[in-house]
Design a protein around this motif. Structure first.
Motif, short mmCIF file in Angstrom:
data_model
loop_
_atom_site.label_atom_id
_atom_site.label_comp_id
_atom_site.label_asym_id
_atom_site.label_seq_id
_atom_site.Cartn_x
_atom_site.Cartn_y
_atom_site.Cartn_z
N VAL A 94 33.26 40.78 37.66
CA VAL A 94 31.87 40.57 38.06
C VAL A 94 31.86 40.07 39.49
O VAL A 94 32.67 39.23 39.87
N SER A 95 30.97 40.59 40.29
CA SER A 95 30.77 40.12 41.67
C SER A 95 29.43 39.42 41.77
O SER A 95 28.41 39.96 41.33
N HIS A 96 29.44 38.21 42.34
CA HIS A 96 28.21 37.49 42.65
C HIS A 96 27.97 37.67 44.14
O HIS A 96 28.86 37.37 44.95
N LEU A 97 26.82 38.17 44.49
CA LEU A 97 26.49 38.45 45.89
C LEU A 97 25.25 37.66 46.31
O LEU A 97 24.30 37.54 45.54
N LYS A 98 25.28 37.15 47.55
CA LYS A 98 24.10 36.54 48.15
C LYS A 98 23.86 37.23 49.48
O LYS A 98 24.82 37.56 50.20
N PHE A 99 22.61 37.43 49.80
CA PHE A 99 22.24 38.19 51.00
C PHE A 99 21.54 37.30 52.02
O PHE A 99 20.81 36.37 51.67
N SER A 100 21.78 37.61 53.28
CA SER A 100 21.08 36.97 54.40
C SER A 100 20.95 38.00 55.51
O SER A 100 21.91 38.70 55.82
N GLU A 101 19.77 38.09 56.07
CA GLU A 101 19.52 39.02 57.17
C GLU A 101 19.91 40.45 56.81
O GLU A 101 20.42 41.21 57.63
N GLY A 102 19.70 40.83 55.54
CA GLY A 102 19.95 42.20 55.11
C GLY A 102 21.40 42.55 54.85
O GLY A 102 21.73 43.73 54.68
N ARG A 103 22.28 41.55 54.83
CA ARG A 103 23.71 41.80 54.58
C ARG A 103 24.26 40.77 53.60
O ARG A 103 23.68 39.70 53.42
N VAL A 104 25.43 41.07 53.04
CA VAL A 104 26.07 40.15 52.11
C VAL A 104 26.68 39.00 52.91
O VAL A 104 27.53 39.20 53.77
N ILE A 105 26.22 37.78 52.62
CA ILE A 105 26.73 36.58 53.29
C ILE A 105 27.72 35.83 52.39
O ILE A 105 28.53 35.05 52.86
N TYR A 106 27.66 36.09 51.08
CA TYR A 106 28.56 35.46 50.13
C TYR A 106 28.93 36.48 49.06
O TYR A 106 28.06 37.16 48.51
N HIS A 107 30.22 36.59 48.80
CA HIS A 107 30.73 37.53 47.80
C HIS A 107 31.82 36.82 47.01
O HIS A 107 32.84 36.44 47.57
N ARG A 108 31.58 36.62 45.72
CA ARG A 108 32.56 35.96 44.86
C ARG A 108 32.89 36.89 43.71
O ARG A 108 32.00 37.30 42.96
N ASP A 109 34.16 37.26 43.58
CA ASP A 109 34.61 38.10 42.47
C ASP A 109 35.21 37.25 41.38
O ASP A 109 36.04 36.36 41.65
N TYR A 110 34.81 37.52 40.15
CA TYR A 110 35.36 36.85 38.98
C TYR A 110 36.09 37.90 38.16
O TYR A 110 35.50 38.91 37.77
N PHE A 111 37.39 37.69 37.94
CA PHE A 111 38.19 38.58 37.11
C PHE A 111 39.43 37.83 36.65
O PHE A 111 39.74 36.76 37.16
N ASP A 112 40.11 38.39 35.69
CA ASP A 112 41.32 37.79 35.14
C ASP A 112 42.50 38.21 36.00
O ASP A 112 42.92 39.37 35.97
N LEU A 113 43.03 37.28 36.79
CA LEU A 113 44.16 37.58 37.68
C LEU A 113 45.39 38.00 36.87
O LEU A 113 46.17 38.84 37.31
N GLY A 114 45.54 37.45 35.67
CA GLY A 114 46.63 37.86 34.80
C GLY A 114 46.53 39.31 34.41
O GLY A 114 47.51 40.06 34.44
N GLU A 115 45.31 39.75 34.07
CA GLU A 115 45.06 41.14 33.70
C GLU A 115 45.39 42.08 34.86
O GLU A 115 45.93 43.16 34.68
N MET A 116 45.09 41.64 36.07
CA MET A 116 45.33 42.47 37.24
C MET A 116 46.76 42.43 37.72
O MET A 116 47.35 43.44 38.06
N LEU A 117 47.34 41.25 37.75
CA LEU A 117 48.62 41.09 38.43
C LEU A 117 49.75 40.65 37.51
O LEU A 117 50.69 41.39 37.27
#
Length: 139
Positions: free
Chosen positions: A96-119
């Motif tokens: 899941v990605s949490h995004l926040k916008f400012s001035e029409g662009r993404v100012i904050y991007h936080r990805d939530y995922f299981d690092l164990g599942e990926m790596l």
């Protein structure tokens, strides 16, 4: 810019079109995931350049997206093919990605995922240990 546009860009993303991200991110963006905290578009661009240079494939499949005002969420499955993970086979990571916008662009991007599942689960030796631990937690 909105969540749907960001999701569309990510679904198209590959090694040859990383320039599509130039208009997505604010110059002062903060990006966080399970392994990184990056500040500013320059740092984030270097991260993406390195990530895509080292993988055979990284494809995002968007499942759902929601937005209210300047904040939103995208659920996704990443198909990752890296020569050092799972002997180069494709692995699937849900996130899941949490995004926040400012001035029409993404100012904050936080990805939530299981690092164990990926790596961790996909590395030789360590993978079997992590999978054993996870299975025992469910008992």
């Amino acid at each position: 810019m909105d969540v749907a546009t960001v999701g569309s860009v990510y679904q198209q993303l590959n090694k040859s079109n990383l320039h599509l991200l130039n208009d997505v991110y604010h110059p002062n963006v903060v990006f966080e995931d399970a392994a990184h905290r990056l500040e500013g578009w320059g740092e984030l661009k270097r991260y993406f350049d390195s990530l895509y240079r080292n993988v055979d494939r990284c494809q995002f499949n968007i499942q759902d997206q929601q937005q209210q005002g300047d904040s939103g969420f995208i659920t996704w499955t990443m198909e990752l093919k890296h020569p050092k993970l799972q002997k180069g086979a494709t692995i699937f990571v849900n996130g899941v990605s949490h995004l926040k916008f400012s001035e029409g662009r993404v100012i904050y991007h936080r990805d939530y995922f299981d690092l164990g599942e990926m790596l961790y689960e996909n590395l030789p030796l360590l993978g079997s240990i992590v999978k054993t631990i996870k299975s025992r937690l469910g008992e």
